[in-house]
Scaffold this active site. Sequence first.
Site, PDB file in Angstrom:
ATOM      1  N   ASN A   9       0.885  -1.173   0.000  1.00 14.03           N
ATOM      2  CA  ASN A   9       0.000   0.000   0.000  1.00 14.03           C
ATOM      3  C   ASN A   9       0.922   1.223   0.000  1.00 14.03           C
ATOM      4  OD1 ASN A   9      -1.849   1.997   0.439  1.00 14.03           O
ATOM      5  ND2 ASN A   9      -2.691   1.123   2.338  1.00 14.03           N
ATOM      6  N   ARG A  94      -2.645  -2.181  -3.387  1.00 11.00           N
ATOM      7  CA  ARG A  94      -3.819  -1.342  -3.250  1.00 11.00           C
ATOM      8  C   ARG A  94      -3.741  -0.247  -4.315  1.00 11.00           C
ATOM      9  NH1 ARG A  94      -5.779   1.616   1.997  1.00 11.00           N
ATOM     10  NH2 ARG A  94      -7.846   2.126   1.255  1.00 11.00           N
ATOM     11  N   HIS A 182     -12.872   3.351  -0.335  1.00  8.15           N
ATOM     12  CA  HIS A 182     -12.812   2.492   0.853  1.00  8.15           C
ATOM     13  C   HIS A 182     -13.444   1.116   0.594  1.00  8.15           C
ATOM     14  CE1 HIS A 182     -12.504   6.349   3.473  1.00  8.15           C
ATOM     15  NE2 HIS A 182     -11.301   5.807   3.310  1.00  8.15           N
ATOM     16  N   ARG A 242      -9.485  16.435   4.924  1.00  3.83           N
ATOM     17  CA  ARG A 242     -10.317  16.682   3.733  1.00  3.83           C
ATOM     18  C   ARG A 242     -11.664  17.256   4.149  1.00  3.83           C
ATOM     19  NH1 ARG A 242      -9.819  10.830   1.167  1.00  3.83           N
ATOM     20  NH2 ARG A 242      -8.169  10.455   2.678  1.00  3.83           N
ATOM     21  N   ASP A 284      -5.930  14.726  14.178  1.00  2.00           N
ATOM     22  CA  ASP A 284      -5.956  13.475  14.943  1.00  2.00           C
ATOM     23  C   ASP A 284      -7.043  13.549  16.006  1.00  2.00           C
ATOM     24  OD1 ASP A 284      -5.428  11.376  16.807  1.00  2.00           O
ATOM     25  OD2 ASP A 284      -3.391  11.257  16.029  1.00  2.00           O
ATOM     26  N   MET A 285      -8.008  12.625  15.904  1.00  2.00           N
ATOM     27  CA  MET A 285      -9.131  12.636  16.838  1.00  2.00           C
ATOM     28  C   MET A 285      -8.668  12.507  18.296  1.00  2.00           C
ATOM     29  SD  MET A 285     -12.277  13.028  17.232  1.00  2.00           S
ATOM     30  CE  MET A 285     -13.421  12.722  15.913  1.00  2.00           C
ATOM     31  N   GLY A 331      -9.805   3.609  12.233  1.00  3.90           N
ATOM     32  CA  GLY A 331      -9.155   4.166  13.437  1.00  3.90           C
ATOM     33  C   GLY A 331     -10.092   4.791  14.448  1.00  3.90           C
ATOM     34  N   ILE A 332     -10.935   5.722  14.010  1.00  2.00           N
ATOM     35  CA  ILE A 332     -11.856   6.383  14.930  1.00  2.00           C
ATOM     36  C   ILE A 332     -13.022   5.446  15.271  1.00  2.00           C
ATOM     37  CG2 ILE A 332     -13.425   8.359  15.206  1.00  2.00           C
ATOM     38  CD1 ILE A 332     -11.561   9.942  13.282  1.00  2.00           C
ATOM     39  N   GLY A 333     -13.573   4.805  14.250  1.00  2.00           N
ATOM     40  CA  GLY A 333     -14.717   3.908  14.470  1.00  2.00           C
ATOM     41  C   GLY A 333     -14.399   2.764  15.416  1.00  2.00           C
ATOM     42  N   GLU A 334     -13.161   2.246  15.351  1.00  2.00           N
ATOM     43  CA  GLU A 334     -12.804   1.101  16.197  1.00  2.00           C
ATOM     44  C   GLU A 334     -12.377   1.526  17.591  1.00  2.00           C
ATOM     45  OE1 GLU A 334      -9.810  -1.213  14.080  1.00  2.00           O
ATOM     46  OE2 GLU A 334     -11.004  -1.034  12.241  1.00  2.00           O
ATOM     47  N   GLU A 381      -8.123  -4.278   5.413  1.00  2.00           N
ATOM     48  CA  GLU A 381      -8.040  -4.087   3.961  1.00  2.00           C
ATOM     49  C   GLU A 381      -6.939  -4.949   3.339  1.00  2.00           C
ATOM     50  OE1 GLU A 381      -7.952   0.003   5.318  1.00  2.00           O
ATOM     51  OE2 GLU A 381      -8.944   0.581   3.469  1.00  2.00           O
TER      52      GLU A 381
HETATM   53  P1  AMP Z   1      -6.963   5.218  10.141  1.00  2.00           P
HETATM   54  O1  AMP Z   1      -6.906   6.172   8.983  1.00  2.00           O
HETATM   55  O2  AMP Z   1      -8.023   4.172  10.009  1.00  2.00           O
HETATM   56  O3  AMP Z   1      -5.620   4.653  10.527  1.00  2.00           O
HETATM   57  O4  AMP Z   1      -7.424   6.101  11.395  1.00  2.00           O
HETATM   58  C1  AMP Z   1      -6.638   7.146  11.853  1.00  2.00           C
HETATM   59  C2  AMP Z   1      -7.419   7.975  12.838  1.00  2.00           C
HETATM   60  O5  AMP Z   1      -7.909   7.154  13.908  1.00  2.00           O
HETATM   61  C3  AMP Z   1      -6.540   9.030  13.482  1.00  2.00           C
HETATM   62  O6  AMP Z   1      -6.887  10.269  12.958  1.00  2.00           O
HETATM   63  C4  AMP Z   1      -6.870   8.987  14.937  1.00  2.00           C
HETATM   64  O7  AMP Z   1      -7.476  10.207  15.249  1.00  2.00           O
HETATM   65  C5  AMP Z   1      -7.929   7.917  15.095  1.00  2.00           C
HETATM   66  N1  AMP Z   1      -7.653   7.080  16.257  1.00  2.00           N
HETATM   67  C6  AMP Z   1      -6.777   6.070  16.369  1.00  2.00           C
HETATM   68  N2  AMP Z   1      -6.783   5.567  17.625  1.00  2.00           N
HETATM   69  C7  AMP Z   1      -7.699   6.288  18.325  1.00  2.00           C
HETATM   70  C8  AMP Z   1      -8.159   6.278  19.671  1.00  2.00           C
HETATM   71  N3  AMP Z   1      -7.690   5.400  20.556  1.00  2.00           N
HETATM   72  N4  AMP Z   1      -9.104   7.174  20.019  1.00  2.00           N
HETATM   73  C9  AMP Z   1      -9.569   8.072  19.130  1.00  2.00           C
HETATM   74  N5  AMP Z   1      -9.178   8.134  17.866  1.00  2.00           N
HETATM   75  C10 AMP Z   1      -8.252   7.264  17.452  1.00  2.00           C
END
Ligand code: AMP
Length: 402
Positions: A9, A94, A182, A242, A284-285, A331-334, A381
Amino acid sequence: MIPVLIVLNAGSSSLKFQVYDMVDGAEPRLVWKGLYEGLGGAARFAVKDKGGAILEEKTWDAGDETGHEAALMHLVAWLSQFREERKPVAIGHRVVHGGEAFSVPVLVDESVLQRLEALVPLAPLHQPHNLEPIRIVRRRLPGMPQVACFDTAFHQTQSDIATLFALPREMRERGVRRYGFHGLSYDYVASVLKDYDPQLAKGRVIVAHLGNGASLCALKDGVSTATTMGFSALDGLPMGTRCGAVDAGVIFFMLREMRLSPEEAESVLYKKSGLLGVSGISNDMRVLRSKAAGDPNARRAIDLFVYRITREIGSLVAALGGLDGLVFTAGIGENDVATRAEVIGGLAWAGLTLDEAANRSGGPRISAGSGPTAWVVPTNEELVIARQTRSVLGATQTKLAS
Ligand code: AMP
């Protein structure tokens, strides 16, 4: 000797890889995963075993040769220490855009590669980086089978109407339509949903892929019927950097009144908007959550993110004609308990009720009551790319043998 698949990827300055054992008939089995980041500058390499323990790390100085080609050749050299046990037999990539022509993964030859390069204008910020390692492998490892796996392909089941913009017909003929992205993530979630709830897997499900990129997909019987991303990966939900859906008139304003060049406007929409743009703090959340109590700009960015997700879910419920389940992934959803709680809190009208304790412990089921159910399903993925690569290879070998 175990045959292995390499999953790649590639981004603008990064190369993520995973290596899978291919054992006849069984699901591809992850052996190693790693990444190169900071390519083109002071790069870093790290590889872990499947349990997450670091096996090796390396850094390079900014003056070293650290492009994608150097990274790939380093990976080949790293893998060669295991040549007595494992033999790479194919590489799965990918690739963000398959356009209209590629509705399934494909074995790459020169003509396929040229057709994928012709799609660069549809995804100028991602497609060239995805294709670069394919070119490098063709040059440096000729004969190595390569399979392109697309983020768009999963959505090719959508109806004509679901993919149409209300633009003049000749634009549709030039490929201006909703594609959706996605897809590798949605493919994975759709493939495992039956293990969580067999009835739900056949029902009306909205999957919320909430990561640095974010979108929603409406599944009916495991098949994509609508999604929030459109022609590009900019549309739909606000994301890390974005903007998500904006009135197209905003872009004319940026060009005419603010006198931005198309490249500058593109950079604002892709790289300076979303959670970062609204908060002025971070994409970053985790950072935003840590500041939300005391910083109104952090709170506002999160509130907008949640509001837009909830509104778009309402739209997809209408497209599906009802809702049986909602799935959070990426990331955020999990990981973000609060985002899941806030989204479900905004969906009481649809009959969703949060199970707070289950949400805090990560589910998998995080809803209570007899209405639609809500779930946390970690995405994968790379496993989908490994599955697709193996299946294309298998089909090719069968064709050759017959
Ligand atoms: P991804 O693109 O799927 O890797 O997701 C990245 C995003 O997941 C990042 O912007 C983080 O803000 C969020 N993230 C990862 N771990 C956590 C966590 N423990 N709590 C809140 N947000 C998270």
